[in-house]
Design a protein around this motif. Sequence first.
Motif, PDB file in Angstrom:
ATOM      1  N   GLU A  50       0.839  -1.207   0.000  1.00 32.56           N
ATOM      2  CA  GLU A  50       0.000   0.000   0.000  1.00 32.56           C
ATOM      3  C   GLU A  50       0.872   1.255   0.000  1.00 32.56           C
ATOM      4  OE1 GLU A  50      -2.853   0.705   3.180  1.00 32.56           O
ATOM      5  OE2 GLU A  50      -4.358   1.204   1.671  1.00 32.56           O
ATOM      6  N   GLU A  51       2.011   1.184   0.694  1.00 32.56           N
ATOM      7  CA  GLU A  51       2.933   2.328   0.647  1.00 32.56           C
ATOM      8  C   GLU A  51       3.413   2.564  -0.785  1.00 32.56           C
ATOM      9  OE1 GLU A  51       4.701   2.434   5.135  1.00 32.56           O
ATOM     10  OE2 GLU A  51       6.050   1.753   3.541  1.00 32.56           O
ATOM     11  N   GLU A  52       3.708   1.461  -1.472  1.00 32.49           N
ATOM     12  CA  GLU A  52       4.146   1.576  -2.875  1.00 32.49           C
ATOM     13  C   GLU A  52       3.060   2.271  -3.714  1.00 32.49           C
ATOM     14  OE1 GLU A  52       5.031  -2.264  -4.830  1.00 32.49           O
ATOM     15  OE2 GLU A  52       4.304  -1.332  -6.685  1.00 32.49           O
ATOM     16  N   ILE A  53       1.811   1.873  -3.510  1.00 32.07           N
ATOM     17  CA  ILE A  53       0.708   2.488  -4.273  1.00 32.07           C
ATOM     18  C   ILE A  53       0.644   3.986  -3.998  1.00 32.07           C
ATOM     19  CG2 ILE A  53      -1.818   2.609  -4.485  1.00 32.07           C
ATOM     20  CD1 ILE A  53      -1.874  -0.419  -3.799  1.00 32.07           C
ATOM     21  N   LEU A  54       0.730   4.347  -2.714  1.00 31.00           N
ATOM     22  CA  LEU A  54       0.571   5.766  -2.367  1.00 31.00           C
ATOM     23  C   LEU A  54       1.770   6.583  -2.839  1.00 31.00           C
ATOM     24  CD1 LEU A  54      -1.099   5.328   1.136  1.00 31.00           C
ATOM     25  CD2 LEU A  54      -2.187   5.707  -1.075  1.00 31.00           C
ATOM     26  N   GLU A  55       2.980   5.997  -2.726  1.00 31.13           N
ATOM     27  CA  GLU A  55       4.173   6.708  -3.228  1.00 31.13           C
ATOM     28  C   GLU A  55       4.018   6.997  -4.724  1.00 31.13           C
ATOM     29  OE1 GLU A  55       6.673   7.780  -1.508  1.00 31.13           O
ATOM     30  OE2 GLU A  55       7.059   6.481   0.229  1.00 31.13           O
ATOM     31  N   ARG A  56       3.503   6.026  -5.461  1.00 34.87           N
ATOM     32  CA  ARG A  56       3.401   6.184  -6.919  1.00 34.87           C
ATOM     33  C   ARG A  56       2.231   7.074  -7.339  1.00 34.87           C
ATOM     34  NH1 ARG A  56       3.253   0.328  -9.432  1.00 34.87           N
ATOM     35  NH2 ARG A  56       2.991   1.444 -11.375  1.00 34.87           N
ATOM     36  N   HIS A  57       1.128   7.008  -6.569  1.00 39.92           N
ATOM     37  CA  HIS A  57      -0.098   7.619  -7.091  1.00 39.92           C
ATOM     38  C   HIS A  57      -0.654   8.774  -6.266  1.00 39.92           C
ATOM     39  CE1 HIS A  57      -0.405   4.560 -10.169  1.00 39.92           C
ATOM     40  NE2 HIS A  57      -0.245   3.616  -9.253  1.00 39.92           N
ATOM     41  N   ALA A  58       0.052   9.193  -5.208  1.00 38.51           N
ATOM     42  CA  ALA A  58      -0.528  10.234  -4.340  1.00 38.51           C
ATOM     43  C   ALA A  58      -1.005  11.471  -5.126  1.00 38.51           C
ATOM     44  CB  ALA A  58       0.456  10.625  -3.247  1.00 38.51           C
ATOM     45  N   PRO A  59      -0.206  11.988  -6.074  1.00 36.54           N
ATOM     46  CA  PRO A  59      -0.692  13.186  -6.777  1.00 36.54           C
ATOM     47  C   PRO A  59      -1.994  12.933  -7.543  1.00 36.54           C
ATOM     48  CG  PRO A  59       1.665  12.875  -7.128  1.00 36.54           C
ATOM     49  CD  PRO A  59       1.160  11.631  -6.462  1.00 36.54           C
ATOM     50  N   GLY A  60      -2.113  11.755  -8.173  1.00 39.36           N
ATOM     51  CA  GLY A  60      -3.343  11.424  -8.921  1.00 39.36           C
ATOM     52  C   GLY A  60      -4.518  11.229  -7.978  1.00 39.36           C
ATOM     53  N   ILE A  61      -4.286  10.548  -6.876  1.00 41.59           N
ATOM     54  CA  ILE A  61      -5.372  10.277  -5.918  1.00 41.59           C
ATOM     55  C   ILE A  61      -5.926  11.585  -5.359  1.00 41.59           C
ATOM     56  CG2 ILE A  61      -5.860   9.326  -3.619  1.00 41.59           C
ATOM     57  CD1 ILE A  61      -3.805   7.067  -4.289  1.00 41.59           C
TER      58      ILE A  61
END
Length: 314
Positions: A50-61
């Motif tokens: 989940e950290e990987e997801i947020l690191e990669r996609h935080a700006p889009g989210i």
Amino acid sequence: MAPPTFAADVLEGLRRPRKEIPSRWLYDARGSRLFQAIMALPGYYPTRVEEEILERHAPGITAPLAGGACSVVDLGAGDGSKTRILLASLFRRSPRTSYVPIDLSTTALAQAAHRMASRLPGLRVSPIKADWLDGLRSLAPRGSAPLLVLFLGSNIGNLERGDALAFLCSLRAALRPGDHVLIGFDLLKGRSTLQAAYDDDRGVTRAFNLNLLARINRELGGDVDPASFEHVATFDPSRPAMESWLRSRRRQVVHVAGRSFRLEAGERIHTEVSCKYHEPDVAAMAGAAGFEEVGRYRDRRHWFVDALWRVGAP
Ligand code: AVI
């Protein structure tokens, strides 16, 4: 309806044909510390993916909420490390962002509030000590700033499927058009990966589960010998879910709050369900709970999904 108490849940749960104690009681101060230790284990993959997801996609989210004021409401903040990734991204573009962690644990709340305020100076932090939905409802009446509600870390998996949908419907009812939610769903994966995550060879998950018995002794005047139980994690492919149990090593009678309970050798007490989802379930749940799906973010191995949902115009 009065909130459930530890005593009532334990006494009622031990009387059932299949003995069970709701998993919410695993998280006293020691249980919360042990869960943080679980999150740091190499085999407990949900934290890292989940950290990987947020690191990669935080700006889009956070894009739909960036620019104006926004309140980030954190249901079950944990140690706050994942939330920090999102907040840092949003706060950079929206300095009027505020952070509202909601939790029943005073320790968890204080840690989340302190960590966020020290890492992101200037961020407004307003912790609420409450049950998740009660805390959310207590925000009303609120200003015009939309909410981004976080329900990360596969917490949804600790609810039986029907209860999860009921929770999401109540969550939807507490929100208004323009609000968003980000929910972490752990996806079904190989059995050995799941088994290693819920029964680690360092014994941290075992200590986490057995701590429930120590808590019963401490808070409910019990005489349960934790050494007479073992931690068991099983996988049920029909649901699919991992389940945690405390299995009695011998035939015995235990006493809790003045009541006696008999256990056969090998008899188990159910202590937690961790449901695993198929990706199509995620869209189906959004629709059934009355949300519009805005985005679905995955890690490289497709082990976990963070789903971004919105409350549409009426
Ligand atoms: C808090 N929750 C999402 C964890 C899970 O994965 O179900 C609790 C946990 N129990 C054992 N390990 C982790």
